[in-house]
Design an enzyme around this catalytic site. Structure first.
Site, PDB file in Angstrom:
ATOM      1  N   SER A 123      27.977  45.028  30.293  1.00  0.00           N
ATOM      2  CA  SER A 123      29.087  44.135  30.658  1.00  0.00           C
ATOM      3  C   SER A 123      28.830  42.800  29.979  1.00  0.00           C
ATOM      4  O   SER A 123      27.667  42.453  29.702  1.00  0.00           O
ATOM      5  CB  SER A 123      29.120  43.927  32.173  1.00  0.00           C
ATOM      6  OG  SER A 123      29.911  42.798  32.504  1.00  0.00           O
TER       7      SER A 123
ATOM      8  N   TYR B   7      24.628  41.644  39.853  1.00  0.00           N
ATOM      9  CA  TYR B   7      25.391  42.484  38.918  1.00  0.00           C
ATOM     10  C   TYR B   7      25.058  42.081  37.480  1.00  0.00           C
ATOM     11  O   TYR B   7      24.734  42.933  36.648  1.00  0.00           O
ATOM     12  CB  TYR B   7      26.897  42.349  39.177  1.00  0.00           C
ATOM     13  CG  TYR B   7      27.735  43.140  38.187  1.00  0.00           C
ATOM     14  CD1 TYR B   7      27.717  44.538  38.193  1.00  0.00           C
ATOM     15  CD2 TYR B   7      28.519  42.502  37.226  1.00  0.00           C
ATOM     16  CE1 TYR B   7      28.455  45.267  37.274  1.00  0.00           C
ATOM     17  CE2 TYR B   7      29.260  43.219  36.306  1.00  0.00           C
ATOM     18  CZ  TYR B   7      29.228  44.606  36.336  1.00  0.00           C
ATOM     19  OH  TYR B   7      29.959  45.322  35.423  1.00  0.00           O
TER      20      TYR B   7
HETATM   21  N1  LIG Z   1      36.236  47.281  34.816  1.00  0.00           N
HETATM   22  C1  LIG Z   1      35.640  46.228  34.299  1.00  0.00           C
HETATM   23  O1  LIG Z   1      36.183  45.110  34.233  1.00  0.00           O
HETATM   24  C2  LIG Z   1      34.241  46.370  33.717  1.00  0.00           C
HETATM   25  C3  LIG Z   1      33.768  45.317  32.926  1.00  0.00           C
HETATM   26  C4  LIG Z   1      32.499  45.405  32.399  1.00  0.00           C
HETATM   27  C5  LIG Z   1      31.720  46.526  32.638  1.00  0.00           C
HETATM   28  N2  LIG Z   1      32.214  47.534  33.413  1.00  0.00           N
HETATM   29  C6  LIG Z   1      31.331  48.678  33.656  1.00  0.00           C
HETATM   30  O2  LIG Z   1      32.007  49.859  33.279  1.00  0.00           O
HETATM   31  C7  LIG Z   1      31.479  50.963  34.019  1.00  0.00           C
HETATM   32  C8  LIG Z   1      32.627  51.796  34.552  1.00  0.00           C
HETATM   33  O3  LIG Z   1      33.392  50.991  35.401  1.00  0.00           O
HETATM   34  P1  LIG Z   1      34.954  51.182  35.648  1.00  0.00           P
HETATM   35  O4  LIG Z   1      35.582  49.882  35.401  1.00  0.00           O
HETATM   36  O5  LIG Z   1      35.465  52.388  34.963  1.00  0.00           O
HETATM   37  O6  LIG Z   1      34.906  51.384  37.229  1.00  0.00           O
HETATM   38  P2  LIG Z   1      35.598  52.457  38.188  1.00  0.00           P
HETATM   39  O7  LIG Z   1      37.013  52.642  37.773  1.00  0.00           O
HETATM   40  O8  LIG Z   1      35.274  51.989  39.563  1.00  0.00           O
HETATM   41  O9  LIG Z   1      34.792  53.787  37.860  1.00  0.00           O
HETATM   42  C9  LIG Z   1      33.448  53.948  38.226  1.00  0.00           C
HETATM   43  C10 LIG Z   1      33.045  55.389  38.004  1.00  0.00           C
HETATM   44  O10 LIG Z   1      31.683  55.543  38.447  1.00  0.00           O
HETATM   45  C11 LIG Z   1      31.628  56.605  39.399  1.00  0.00           C
HETATM   46  N3  LIG Z   1      30.617  56.309  40.400  1.00  0.00           N
HETATM   47  C12 LIG Z   1      30.557  55.250  41.241  1.00  0.00           C
HETATM   48  N4  LIG Z   1      29.495  55.350  42.051  1.00  0.00           N
HETATM   49  C13 LIG Z   1      28.863  56.511  41.711  1.00  0.00           C
HETATM   50  C14 LIG Z   1      27.708  57.179  42.174  1.00  0.00           C
HETATM   51  N5  LIG Z   1      26.982  56.680  43.192  1.00  0.00           N
HETATM   52  N6  LIG Z   1      27.353  58.354  41.605  1.00  0.00           N
HETATM   53  C15 LIG Z   1      28.081  58.870  40.588  1.00  0.00           C
HETATM   54  N7  LIG Z   1      29.179  58.283  40.093  1.00  0.00           N
HETATM   55  C16 LIG Z   1      29.568  57.115  40.649  1.00  0.00           C
HETATM   56  C17 LIG Z   1      33.021  56.674  40.010  1.00  0.00           C
HETATM   57  O11 LIG Z   1      33.343  57.988  40.440  1.00  0.00           O
HETATM   58  P3  LIG Z   1      33.206  58.579  41.934  1.00  0.00           P
HETATM   59  O12 LIG Z   1      33.766  57.554  42.864  1.00  0.00           O
HETATM   60  O13 LIG Z   1      33.998  59.844  41.827  1.00  0.00           O
HETATM   61  O14 LIG Z   1      31.747  58.834  42.110  1.00  0.00           O
HETATM   62  C18 LIG Z   1      33.885  56.368  38.789  1.00  0.00           C
HETATM   63  O15 LIG Z   1      34.092  57.533  38.029  1.00  0.00           O
HETATM   64  C19 LIG Z   1      30.552  50.361  35.072  1.00  0.00           C
HETATM   65  O16 LIG Z   1      29.220  50.498  34.655  1.00  0.00           O
HETATM   66  C20 LIG Z   1      30.949  48.893  35.098  1.00  0.00           C
HETATM   67  O17 LIG Z   1      29.877  48.060  35.493  1.00  0.00           O
HETATM   68  C21 LIG Z   1      33.451  47.482  33.947  1.00  0.00           C
END
Ligand SMILES: NC(=O)c1ccc[n+]([C@@H]2O[C@H](COP(=O)([O-])OP(=O)(O)OC[C@H]3O[C@@H](n4cnc5c(N)ncnc54)[C@H](OP(=O)(O)O)[C@@H]3O)[C@@H](O)[C@H]2O)c1
Length: 272
Positions: free
Chosen positions: A143, A156
């Site tokens: 991130s 975080y």
């Molecule tokens: N969105 C942003 O603005 C942003 C910015 C920078 C970085 N990121 C990073 O991008 C990555 C993905 O985030 P996203 O934005 O796509 O978030 P998201 O829409 O909340 O998706 C998170 C994914 O992780 C899975 N997950 C959560 N807890 C889990 C666990 N304990 N075991 C296995 N799977 C788990 C969830 O699926 P289930 O609930 O089905 O387990 C879901 O598929 C993360 O590492 C986040 O830190 C996001």
């Protein structure tokens, strides 16, 4: 079925929604079979059916809570034993927006377990196999908070700094063994992440939020261009290169036998 050449199997954690689901779709179109990992089986099944129908690629589902030791070891075992795996996307992660004083330490620990411990164990499971096979790639979703920990919750940011540092170290250790490592540093991306972090994405200024499709397309273009660190929104890569050069310039002076002159330690000792 497309005519795209087969690229092996990609394992994507956190693939049930958001950035992970987008990687799944894009990588299948690029010719990878998939192993998709997350907790929500129904969502993974929907995704698998859609991707297989659209691309003809095989999609295997592994339901696992990566913050649970038993589940995590089950996924590690898949990584160690499936020789068709050529790419791991360490994407599953949790965010938090509250400042330290308003955050529950158990929630912080759970975040460290997923963002750091699970990612590390999965990396340790696949890296030796890639080295033994003479190739493979690891994409770690970090991130911008990894280099700007002031902007969200500090723990975080700390977890994502870890991901950046680990990826730089992986590149340093494994590049000459045919193993590629990339850290992706997304800015705000339109996913459910923000609801879970306690700050709906709708509350952010439109001009700082990217769609997940654009983010992943840019990150994969960075991967194709051989970048180790990819910041999808950064207009001029020279800005990152200057930052990295400044870090490299510190190297010769980070460990020395004497404290720096500005601390006046030697003079103070002589005066005693
Ligand atoms: N969105 C942003 O603005 C942003 C910015 C920078 C970085 N990121 C990073 O991008 C990555 C993905 O985030 P996203 O934005 O796509 O978030 P998201 O829409 O909340 O998706 C998170 C994914 O992780 C899975 N997950 C959560 N807890 C889990 C666990 N304990 N075991 C296995 N799977 C788990 C969830 O699926 P289930 O609930 O089905 O387990 C879901 O598929 C993360 O590492 C986040 O830190 C996001």
């Amino acid at each position: 079925m497309s005519n795209t050449p087969f690229k092996g199997t990609a394992v994507i954690t956190g693939a049930s929604t958001g950035i992970g689901a987008t990687y799944a779709e894009r990588l299948a179109r690029r010719g990878y079979d998939l192993i998709v990992v997350a907790r929500n089986r129904a969502r993974l099944e929907q995704l698998a059916t859609r991707i297989t129908n659209e691309t003809g690629r095989s999609v295997e589902i592994v339901t696992a809570d990566l913050s649970n030791n038993e589940d995590l070891r089950r996924v590690e075992n898949v990584l160690r034993t499936d020789a068709s795996i050529t790419l791991l996307v360490n994407n599953a992660g949790l965010g938090a927006a509250l400042p330290l004083l308003n955050s529950d330490v158990d929630t912080m620990e759970a975040m460290i377990r997923l963002n750091v411990i699970a990612l590390t164990r999965l990396t340790y499971a696949i890296a030796p196999a890639f080295v033994a096979r003479g190739g493979g790639s690891i994409i770690n979703i970090a991130s911008i908070a990894g280099v700007a920990p002031e902007i969200l919750n500090g723990v975080y940011g700390g977890t994502k700094s870890f991901v950046v540092a680990l990826t730089q170290s992986l590149r340093h250790e494994l590049a000459d063994k045919g193993v590629r490592a990339q850290a992706v540093l997304p800015g705000a991306t339109r996913t459910a992440f923000w609801d879970i972090a306690g700050q709906p994405v709708e509350n952010l200024p439109e001009q700082i939020v990217m769609d997940a499709g654009d983010m992943v397309d840019a990150a994969l273009a960075g991967f194709d261009q051989g970048e180790t660190i990819t910041i999808p929104s950064l207009p001029d890569v020279a800005d990152w290169n200057r930052f990295e050069s400044a870090r490299q310039a510190l190297m010769p002076n980070l460990s020395r036998s004497t404290p720096a002159a500005r601390f006046h330690v030697t003079e103070a000792a002589q005066a005693e």
